[in-house]
Write a protein that holds these residues in place. Sequence first.
Motif, PDB file in Angstrom:
ATOM      1  N   GLN A  53       6.612   6.061   6.680  1.00 55.18           N
ATOM      2  CA  GLN A  53       5.737   4.742   6.489  1.00 55.18           C
ATOM      3  C   GLN A  53       4.810   4.983   7.649  1.00 55.18           C
ATOM      4  O   GLN A  53       5.054   5.221   8.560  1.00 55.18           O
ATOM      5  CB  GLN A  53       6.769   3.884   6.467  1.00 55.18           C
ATOM      6  N   GLY A  54       3.304   4.956   6.345  1.00 55.48           N
ATOM      7  CA  GLY A  54       2.378   4.772   7.642  1.00 55.48           C
ATOM      8  C   GLY A  54       1.474   3.612   7.446  1.00 55.48           C
ATOM      9  O   GLY A  54       0.852   3.152   8.610  1.00 55.48           O
ATOM     10  N   GLY A  55       2.322   2.338   6.633  1.00 57.75           N
ATOM     11  CA  GLY A  55       2.115   1.548   6.658  1.00 57.75           C
ATOM     12  C   GLY A  55       2.824   0.249   8.593  1.00 57.75           C
ATOM     13  O   GLY A  55       3.475   0.994   8.786  1.00 57.75           O
ATOM     14  N   ASP A  56       2.082  -0.815   8.950  1.00 56.77           N
ATOM     15  CA  ASP A  56       3.151  -1.109   9.958  1.00 56.77           C
ATOM     16  C   ASP A  56       4.297  -2.121   9.169  1.00 56.77           C
ATOM     17  O   ASP A  56       4.517  -2.821   8.007  1.00 56.77           O
ATOM     18  CB  ASP A  56       1.954  -2.296  10.500  1.00 56.77           C
ATOM     19  N   GLU A  57       5.106  -1.791   9.618  1.00 58.72           N
ATOM     20  CA  GLU A  57       6.777  -2.432   9.888  1.00 58.72           C
ATOM     21  C   GLU A  57       6.679  -3.954   9.387  1.00 58.72           C
ATOM     22  O   GLU A  57       7.378  -4.199   8.304  1.00 58.72           O
ATOM     23  CB  GLU A  57       8.030  -1.989  10.597  1.00 58.72           C
ATOM     24  N   PRO A  68       0.765  -1.628   0.722  1.00 59.07           N
ATOM     25  CA  PRO A  68       0.108   0.160  -0.053  1.00 59.07           C
ATOM     26  C   PRO A  68       0.788   1.412  -0.169  1.00 59.07           C
ATOM     27  O   PRO A  68       1.122   1.663   1.111  1.00 59.07           O
ATOM     28  CB  PRO A  68      -0.932  -0.189   1.283  1.00 59.07           C
ATOM     29  N   VAL A  69       1.043   1.476  -0.972  1.00 57.49           N
ATOM     30  CA  VAL A  69       2.195   2.883  -0.448  1.00 57.49           C
ATOM     31  C   VAL A  69       1.876   3.754  -2.724  1.00 57.49           C
ATOM     32  O   VAL A  69       0.989   3.493  -3.284  1.00 57.49           O
ATOM     33  CB  VAL A  69       3.274   2.157  -1.324  1.00 57.49           C
TER      34      VAL A  69
END
Lengths: 270, 270, 270, 270, 270
Positions: free
Chosen positions: B254-258, B57-58
Amino acid sequence: MAPLPVVRIKPDSDIEGALVVSCFPTVGYVSSIVAHYLVERLELNFVCGIRHADLPPVSLVQDGSPMPPIRFYTGEPLCNVGKCDKIVLIASEIKVPSKLVLPIAEALLEWSKENNLGGGLIIDAFTKSGDQPHQILEGDDDVKTDTLLGIGATEEMRKQLKEMDVPLLKHGIISGMTGVLMGECRRRGLDAMAILAEANGPAASGFPDARAAARLIEKLDILLPAVHLETEPLITEAERIEDQIREMMSANIQGGDESESGTDSSMLYG
Amino acid sequence: MAPLPVVRIKPDSDIEGALVVSCFPTVGYVSSIVAHYLVERLELNFVCGIRHADLPPVSLVQDGSPMPPIRFYTGEPLCNVGKCDKIVLIASEIKVPSKLVLPIAEALLEWSKENNLGGGLIIDAFTKSGDQPHQILEGDDDVKTDTLLGIGATEEMRKQLKEMDVPLLKHGIISGMTGVLMGECRRRGLDAMAILAEANGPAASGFPDARAAARLIEKLDILLPAVHLETEPLITEAERIEDQIREMMSANIQGGDESESGTDSSMLYG
Amino acid sequence: MAPLPVVRIKPDSDIEGALVVSCFPTVGYVSSIVAHYLVERLELNFVCGIRHADLPPVSLVQDGSPMPPIRFYTGEPLCNVGKCDKIVLIASEIKVPSKLVLPIAEALLEWSKENNLGGGLIIDAFTKSGDQPHQILEGDDDVKTDTLLGIGATEEMRKQLKEMDVPLLKHGIISGMTGVLMGECRRRGLDAMAILAEANGPAASGFPDARAAARLIEKLDILLPAVHLETEPLITEAERIEDQIREMMSANIQGGDESESGTDSSMLYG
Amino acid sequence: MAPLPVVRIKPDSDIEGALVVSCFPTVGYVSSIVAHYLVERLELNFVCGIRHADLPPVSLVQDGSPMPPIRFYTGEPLCNVGKCDKIVLIASEIKVPSKLVLPIAEALLEWSKENNLGGGLIIDAFTKSGDQPHQILEGDDDVKTDTLLGIGATEEMRKQLKEMDVPLLKHGIISGMTGVLMGECRRRGLDAMAILAEANGPAASGFPDARAAARLIEKLDILLPAVHLETEPLITEAERIEDQIREMMSANIQGGDESESGTDSSMLYG
Amino acid sequence: MAPLPVVRIKPDSDIEGALVVSCFPTVGYVSSIVAHYLVERLELNFVCGIRHADLPPVSLVQDGSPMPPIRFYTGEPLCNVGKCDKIVLIASEIKVPSKLVLPIAEALLEWSKENNLGGGLIIDAFTKSGDQPHQILEGDDDVKTDTLLGIGATEEMRKQLKEMDVPLLKHGIISGMTGVLMGECRRRGLDAMAILAEANGPAASGFPDARAAARLIEKLDILLPAVHLETEPLITEAERIEDQIREMMSANIQGGDESESGTDSSMLYG
């Protein structure tokens, strides 16, 4: 693909034309501090949340009351983004798992469309890679402050960001809800902007950054003039909320299994 | 199996007979440098992207504008691959997850067929195993340069590669979009070729390799004579794009979980 | 369960009564060396491959031409297994993921039945645990060579293995395609045998073992007398193919993401 | 999403209006000690359990009799939460996997509604982060004891917690069954409260904490006055149960595979 | 949830009223040694196996013949558990993956019901935690031997275990097939017992424990008096089978990929 999430809101909520402010957490708790600040300062009311079995199974507790981790708040401050004179705030204490990012982004935008909402503002934060500090803005001569960056889904939004003295991100990869929401807004031609504050601490440190949040709130004051976000006690306020979030984090109150992929025995008790 | 991806393009795009140039990233950012170069030099226009909940999701942000990570561009340079006199460029900032490689390859080829596209050119890169340098071409006496390798889905394409002085890969395993796209083109008898440049740095280093990209672009000049890709400032240009990509990578936004597989607590805030 | 794989072959292929020789890779590249040897020596023709989104997304490239990783070849040497006078060779450069082993085995056997194929021969290899060398055959006084082991799906096949001086595996666990194919053939009462060569090197070393392959090919000569597999230059030939496979392995040409379970950022570029 | 779990109970069970006490395990075995104590002291009867293929495949054995890991018990002590004069106890020896938390919480609440149950009480425990001890209650001047914390799904419940001298959790993230059950009760307007005891030992130590359980049981005495939970031998009793749980944990009787994601060979025997 | 497994048996098998003896492997290969012993001593015949794509893809080879990893054997010794005068033995060389434990347990019990089988006996083993040896039976004054433990699904079965001098497990968590099968038998009111032998070696060592198996077989003699399991050469026999199992384990004959979650390249060859 997981079942599509559905957003429902109390039918009597008057949100037509409202500005949607999204605060999904990334680095430095910045968007959370901003969300908590807006809820308090604008006296917003909790109206609903998102539920999905694939979201982390948690509740946010405030004053003994359990709340869903992704929450919608509404209120009616005046603002000057397009025709909006109301606000819908989306606050979250969880990061959305990757596989749910696109479905939730689409559900949010469908819901925005059905409710005839006015525009979107996404609050986020970023850090720079440790070994190449500040290289991201190299060549941006017209940048006054390098601690905020803007993304605009439409030309109109990019213009407004410039007027607000928020430099545009020249080249970058944005992941998570901010990346996908902005991409979808561009695709659909929706007026949405994202403002990202640079969080001072390193991404991994996980410490709340009240000052980054305060810089963001100052910019919001331009968008929400009717509410007169007082800049004077801003840092103090942000730091108070930062303390609350530290407090929240300090409580290790977990009933979920620590390691999903663990062995059978790790699921027993301890 | 994930739901099939669908490729849609603006209906007024005139792409019949166009050459499809695919630039999915592997080592050394080589295909990305080539893609950015072609977009700029051929003044290609963004027309659509691929969306799928199982893709990372980017968004790619350029000058404040959010773009999908896998993008289609069109334009009308003349070229001499078969009957094509237009170009469709597929640029990507993400690697396609393994489970989506075959579905996306099939969707692309179905779409190519429906739009009566002309031929395919896949841009990629490779590195050699550290401990056995150059062994890959041992015995290829007729090889002039060992820094490019070609694969042809049809005999015609293999012939053309030889005429372009691109040596064929004698024995190798090719994975990812390049491997599967080429395999599918062979199965369907479609005219497609892949040209892979050897990236100087080790695969793991992750540094962009502008010189490998420049070697590829020189070969493209043979295929696209009408556009006169100037070889003079090529390295300079490629290095400028290399810088942009470094810039892009330096922003940790980055807003996604690492870590998807992390514990519940790692999904909270930091 | 993943969707069932389907095997299709060109309708004009005359394979009725053919012996199916399966060469899925395990230790020492032994079955790959045998497969490449048979393709060359028996002048077999590529007829089809298996495609499935859950198989590793790769192509095998030979002389610039991309091939599917699991491939079927046919030809018409005479052999003396049952009524077969033709051969179908299944060659693979990939290991079948565990979840696909049973579905692919069943698809192969259904296809064998529909096409009225004659019998099955599975080529494989094994190594012994380091700490208990040779214990596997302890007590087998009638064993002439301990470097080959046989499994027979039917009593008839076990009898034939003995006549070929291939000792039966007394006690062992066989995993992967060989284990499941043999089990399914026993259940269905199909005439199939597996011959496994001991690969000299340790399993983890991953080096091709041409000598183990040569020992297997000598036994195949008994089954395929009409083709006169010359034993004289066998080792030389096997070593040449071993070199090709080393070459193939030395090209690190991977477009797929290295770590599916990696973080989002690891899917970007490098 | 996994198939929905279904809760069934023996049809002759008289549970209308009963108080549901949930004891899902987290830190320090606290809720398990409380559950075992209540079963014994209130002479509750086992009535049913939850079965689901995605729950850990285990049984709890007591006196040679196998029981499901999540169990329902009923009995008829008088209590003064709303109109309830009966009790349904949910005891569990396993943590519910994250993906099942919301489905099981919903199934429980649907079942509660269908059976017209009276109210909910959730027993849980918490620990404080090692580096910031006690910061969680900083500023709570009106707190008499800092070793219990309450959450109320309704204003009525929060009021009752205060009357019981259980301080409300001011800010915190609650995960697992407690978090999701409380959130769902708030959403549905159901009278439910959670009481969490601070477990003295660190979360990771995994040692049962009988004293934390005893503090909880003292508070339950207020809610269940008709049964006169004797506070005198409470610690002794809790410690006896703590011993039983240690005993239970000491038996390494596992037939399940230790590591689901292990290699094939790890699934064989050892 | 995976598709339900189906158990089929040759229609002419006379198994009505038979005792089902389940031997799924856990620690010390104990249940495997018992299974092999019973097959040989009672001259049981293989009748069918369980197939499922999610089971590890392996075959057990015996004397060159491939067998499914979970196998059913039948025979007609007399026994005195209820009305049974026949035996159905379930032998397994693999541990059932967690997600299949409940579906397979249910399929087995449905099949038992349809075939009107008589009762169940589960053979298993256990070890004690290293740091708290023997604490599991603390307080069991009436225990004659602490190396066997029993679980009974019904009161009748628990009574019979006591008569056989097998002490009941007082408190414990039992996972895997034994735990779930026993729990399901209790729920359905089926007469089933489990006898677990303490394996001397540590769980992790993985060495077969013939003496633990011999202790179990001695108890089986009580249940199967008509067959006169001779106790004299028992240890010798068990040790011989132990050797066979060591032999089986020493053959590293694996065609499956070692690490399912590995990188793409790890699926190629080595």
